[in-house]
Scaffold this active site. Structure first.
Site: not given
Length: 314
Positions: A153, A177, A245, A248, A271, A280
């Site tokens: 990110r 995150k 992004h 990414r 994730h 994806y």
């Protein structure tokens, strides 16, 4: 009382969930939006009724706000009242009965492999570049190589420190995150691009791999966006299609297209839930169709003929 409850809620998000400043700012805006709506009816966030919250949701729909925006705001409000309930500041959760619209699933935008290659080549330095141009291109190339080869990110990229690349590091420890840490491998082109940037910035006394105008701080997101836009223009790529992004997304899409395992991709992207990574898998549809057409004994038969000569199982 309302300001106190909001502050307590935000402090909980920061302390227990390691929410990023941008996330806290978004939650603050959502709470302020709801609070402003409630104030028109003589209510506050601390005393809101179910009916007032439902009218707030209806008003957002009437204003034709994006479904994703409405869903995000309702999610914020639900978490806020759940916090108040757990803290004993309310005896009910008035947001539990709110109906949030499905945000829908938007397929990620990505570049083709040829476009990514063109973009990276466009960041190459030329003999006639000024020192400032040379430095911007070296920074841009290092960032592009890292973004595309690791799927970082932009916040993770700009938080990289110089000492993470000592002793020919082959892996990076990235904090993503929620404060979750993960290891991502460094490609050789990425290592070479980073080394070139470090040599160029050798005189800069900065902790950061991508220092800004003030070496004590990393380059801002806006500053990096300008460099990326300049390189994109050199590559002939529409700026509207280019962002960190998008790179990414390109990393993830191309990895899956070349046979990467979905669980591995989940770990690389950081994730928490594999359902986030599954978006994806849209790129695999064409590949699966081509495999069936090439290898299935009936794959190339015209429609209507597929059932001929097929025997039912006993």
């Amino acid at each position: 009382m309302t300001e106190d409850t909001v502050d307590s809620f935000l402090e909980m998000l920061a302390a227990e969930r390691a929410a990023a400043p941008a996330t806290l700012a978004a939650y603050t805006r959502d709470l302020e939006h709801c609070g402003a709506s409630l104030a028109t009816e003589g209510e506050t966030l601390a005393t809101a009724s179910v009916e007032a919250l439902r009218r707030w949701v209806a008003d957002m729909a009437s204003d034709k706000l994006a479904r994703r925006t409405i869903a995000r705001r309702i999610s914020c409000i639900r978490q806020f009242y759940l916090f108040l309930l757990r803290e004993g500041r309310r005896r009910d959760n008035p947001a539990s009965q709110l109906d949030a619209p499905s945000p829908g699933q938007t397929l990620p935008k990505f570049l083709t492999e040829t476009e990514v290659s063109t973009l990276i080549h466009a960041s190459a330095c030329a003999p006639d570049n000024s020192p400032a141009q040379r430095r911007r291109l070296l920074l841009g190339r290092a960032a592009l190589e890292l973004l595309y080869s690791t799927g970082l990110r932009i916040s993770e990229l700009l938080a990289l420190r110089r000492d993470m690349f000592r002793e020919e590091a082959r892996m990076l420890m990235v904090r993503g995150k929620g404060g979750r840490e993960r290891l991502v491998p460094l490609s050789e082109p990425a290592r070479e691009a980073v080394t070139a940037l470090l040599q160029e910035d050798g005189a800069k006394k900065s902790l950061w791999l991508f220092p800004g105008r003030t070496p004590l701080r990393p380059i801002t997101r806006q500053g990096f966006d300008k460099i990326l836009a300049d390189i994109g223009a050199r590559a002939g790529i529409d700026p509207a299609r280019l962002s960190p992004h998008v790179l990414r997304h390109s990393f993830a899409t191309h990895m899956l297209a070349h046979g990467a395992d979905l669980r591995v991709l989940q770990m690389l992207l950081g994730h928490a839930d594999i359902t986030t990574t599954q978006i994806y898998t849209h790129v695999q549809a064409d590949r699966l169709r081509a495999v069936v057409e090439s290898h299935h004994p009936l794959g190339k038969l015209p429609d209507g003929d597929a059932g001929q000569d097929r025997q039912e199982e006993p």
